[in-house]
Design an enzyme around this catalytic site. Structure first.
Site, short mmCIF file in Angstrom:
data_model
loop_
_atom_site.label_atom_id
_atom_site.label_comp_id
_atom_site.label_asym_id
_atom_site.label_seq_id
_atom_site.Cartn_x
_atom_site.Cartn_y
_atom_site.Cartn_z
N LYS A 1 0.86 -1.18 0.00
CA LYS A 1 0.00 0.00 0.00
C LYS A 1 0.89 1.23 0.00
O LYS A 1 1.66 1.46 0.94
CB LYS A 1 -0.91 0.01 1.22
CG LYS A 1 -1.78 1.26 1.32
CD LYS A 1 -2.74 1.19 2.47
CE LYS A 1 -3.62 2.42 2.51
NZ LYS A 1 -4.58 2.38 3.62
N ARG B 1 -10.55 10.11 1.82
CA ARG B 1 -10.42 10.74 3.15
C ARG B 1 -11.47 11.82 3.32
O ARG B 1 -11.98 12.04 4.43
CB ARG B 1 -9.01 11.30 3.32
CG ARG B 1 -7.98 10.18 3.36
CD ARG B 1 -6.55 10.70 3.50
NE ARG B 1 -5.59 9.62 3.30
CZ ARG B 1 -4.28 9.82 3.13
NH1 ARG B 1 -3.79 11.05 3.15
NH2 ARG B 1 -3.47 8.79 2.97
N LYS C 1 1.27 9.98 5.92
CA LYS C 1 1.35 8.56 6.23
C LYS C 1 2.62 7.91 5.68
O LYS C 1 2.72 6.70 5.55
CB LYS C 1 0.09 7.86 5.69
CG LYS C 1 -1.21 8.40 6.30
CD LYS C 1 -2.42 7.52 6.01
CE LYS C 1 -3.66 8.03 6.74
NZ LYS C 1 -4.84 7.12 6.56
N LYS D 1 -2.07 -1.45 -3.92
CA LYS D 1 -2.95 -0.29 -3.87
C LYS D 1 -2.15 0.99 -3.92
O LYS D 1 -1.16 1.08 -3.17
CB LYS D 1 -3.75 -0.35 -2.57
CG LYS D 1 -4.56 0.88 -2.24
CD LYS D 1 -5.18 0.73 -0.90
CE LYS D 1 -5.99 1.96 -0.59
NZ LYS D 1 -6.62 1.87 0.70
N TYR E 1 -14.91 1.19 -7.11
CA TYR E 1 -16.19 1.88 -6.92
C TYR E 1 -17.10 1.65 -8.12
O TYR E 1 -18.28 2.00 -8.08
CB TYR E 1 -15.93 3.37 -6.66
CG TYR E 1 -15.08 3.55 -5.42
CD1 TYR E 1 -15.64 3.40 -4.16
CD2 TYR E 1 -13.70 3.75 -5.50
CE1 TYR E 1 -14.87 3.49 -3.01
CE2 TYR E 1 -12.92 3.84 -4.37
CZ TYR E 1 -13.51 3.70 -3.12
OH TYR E 1 -12.74 3.76 -1.99
C1 PBG Z 1 -7.23 3.70 5.40
C2 PBG Z 1 -7.66 3.45 4.01
C3 PBG Z 1 -7.51 4.37 2.97
C4 PBG Z 1 -8.09 3.80 1.83
C5 PBG Z 1 -8.59 2.54 2.20
N1 PBG Z 1 -8.29 2.34 3.57
C6 PBG Z 1 -6.95 5.74 2.97
C7 PBG Z 1 -5.65 6.00 3.55
O1 PBG Z 1 -4.79 5.12 3.70
O2 PBG Z 1 -5.44 7.16 3.90
C8 PBG Z 1 -8.16 4.49 0.50
C9 PBG Z 1 -9.16 4.02 -0.47
C10 PBG Z 1 -9.43 4.95 -1.59
O3 PBG Z 1 -8.78 6.00 -1.78
O4 PBG Z 1 -10.35 4.63 -2.36
N2 PBG Z 1 -6.92 2.66 6.21
#
Ligand code: PBG
Length: 327
Positions: free
Chosen positions: A198, A208, A220, A251, A316
């Site tokens: 990720k 967010r 992050k 991701k 989505y």
């Molecule tokens: C957080 C989480 C995020 C997403 C899924 N789980 C955002 C992040 O890490 O800040 C993002 C999913 C998306 O942008 O569609 N645990």
């Protein structure tokens, strides 16, 4: 003799015979946002996507499932007053997510329910882990303290009936800890889908916004991966596999197709890819301006992700794409 091989593309029938990858509704996982409200609310940062009431959630999941989508993943928007530094609400058995799991399971026993394991929706600091300030005043994420809370969160989801828990927090050692916590409580059938690779991505912005879960301070980058790194993604997958992950994830998806392809080569585990909110929004906003055809571009982007090596895609578009594929 001069040889000129045929292209094998002359008719739709020939093209279908030689097609190497085919998209199916069974490839998709639908991310669903939910909130405590009794009304469904369109999400300003994600046109076409809503934050559902429990009732709306059940209806939306049912429609997607009827179109052949096998799984959903749940993302709650937690009331500001319930957010705390230790994110206690994330393991409340009467919380929003456990109630949603029970409602979905009761309505559709065949639907696979995946839950997100991370603290950010529940954490008053907006981070995936517990935040501490060090002597220099810099923010630190407490890895092991966070992992303990994640285990409680996963157990709470398991008790409510989740089929798969999906840690998206990127703490070290969390897959092994989750596995032993789940096994110790008798949840040895429950699978772990690990967000192994990720990346710290700007493409998460609209998500967010949807959950009001942006970090209050800092970013992050100390726990999510550096976009410059590919070899490290292989290492993350190897570690998660050794710790007992049943499936791994890359991701975002579109900007990281090389990572998906590479991971596909180095593990025999199923590989998931997450077409994230920013990827969705780029297609939707270009389509809304009349610049591209949403259906054609969405299906082509999903095909690209599948061709790169993804066995399943969080998107989505899951429900709409399932509908398009059935036309
Ligand atoms: C957080 C989480 C995020 C997403 C899924 N789980 C955002 C992040 O890490 O800040 C993002 C999913 C998306 O942008 O569609 N645990």
């Amino acid at each position: 003799m001069h040889i000129r091989p045929r292209r094998n593309r002359r008719t739709p029938a020939i093209r279908s015979l030689v097609r190497e990858n085919v998209l199916s509704p069974a490839d998709f996982i639908l991310p669903l946002f939910l909130h405590e409200d009794s009304v469904d609310t369109p999400i300003a940062s994600m046109p076409g996507v809503s934050r559902w009431s429990l009732e709306g959630l059940v209806k939306e999941a049912g429609e997607a499932h009827a179109l052949g989508v096998p799984a959903v993943v749940l993302f709650p928007k937690i009331e500001e007053s319930l957010k705390t530094p230790l994110a206690e609400e994330c393991h409340n058995d009467d919380g929003l997510v456990p109630r949603a799991i029970r409602a979905l399971k009761a309505a559709y026993p065949t639907l696979c329910i995946i839950t997100d394991v991370a603290l950010d929706p529940y954490n008053s600091d907006g981070h995936d882990g517990v935040v501490m300030r060090d002597e220099r005043g810099d923010l630190q994420i407490l890895n092991d303290e966070t992992v303990e809370i994640l285990c409680q969160q996963a157990l709470c989801h398991a008790r409510a009936g989740a089929d798969i828990v999906s840690p998206s927090d990127m703490m070290d050692g969390r897959v092994a800890a989750l596995r032993s916590a789940l096994d110790a409580e008798g949840f040895d059938q429950l699978s772990i889908l690990s967000y192994s690779a990720k990346y710290a991505s700007a493409y998460y912005g609209p998500f967010r916004g949807a959950l009001d879960s942006a970090p209050k301070e800092g970013d992050k980058k100390t726990y999510q991966m550096d976009p410059g790194n590919a070899r490290e993604a292989v290492r993350e997958v190897m570690l998660d596999e050794a710790e007992g992950a049943d499936m791994v994830m890359v991701k975002p998806a579109g900007p990281y197709l090389d990572i998906i392809a590479r991971i596909r080569e180095c593990t025999t585990l199923p590989v998931a890819a997450y077409q994230v909110s920013g990827e969705y929004l780029m297609i939707e906003s270009a389509a809304a301006a009349g610049w591209v055809d949403a259906k054609a571009v969405a299906l082509e982007s999903l095909m690209g992700i599948k061709r790169a090596g993804a066995d399943m895609i969080l998107t989505y578009y899951a429900k709409r794409a399932a509908g398009w594929l059935r036309e």
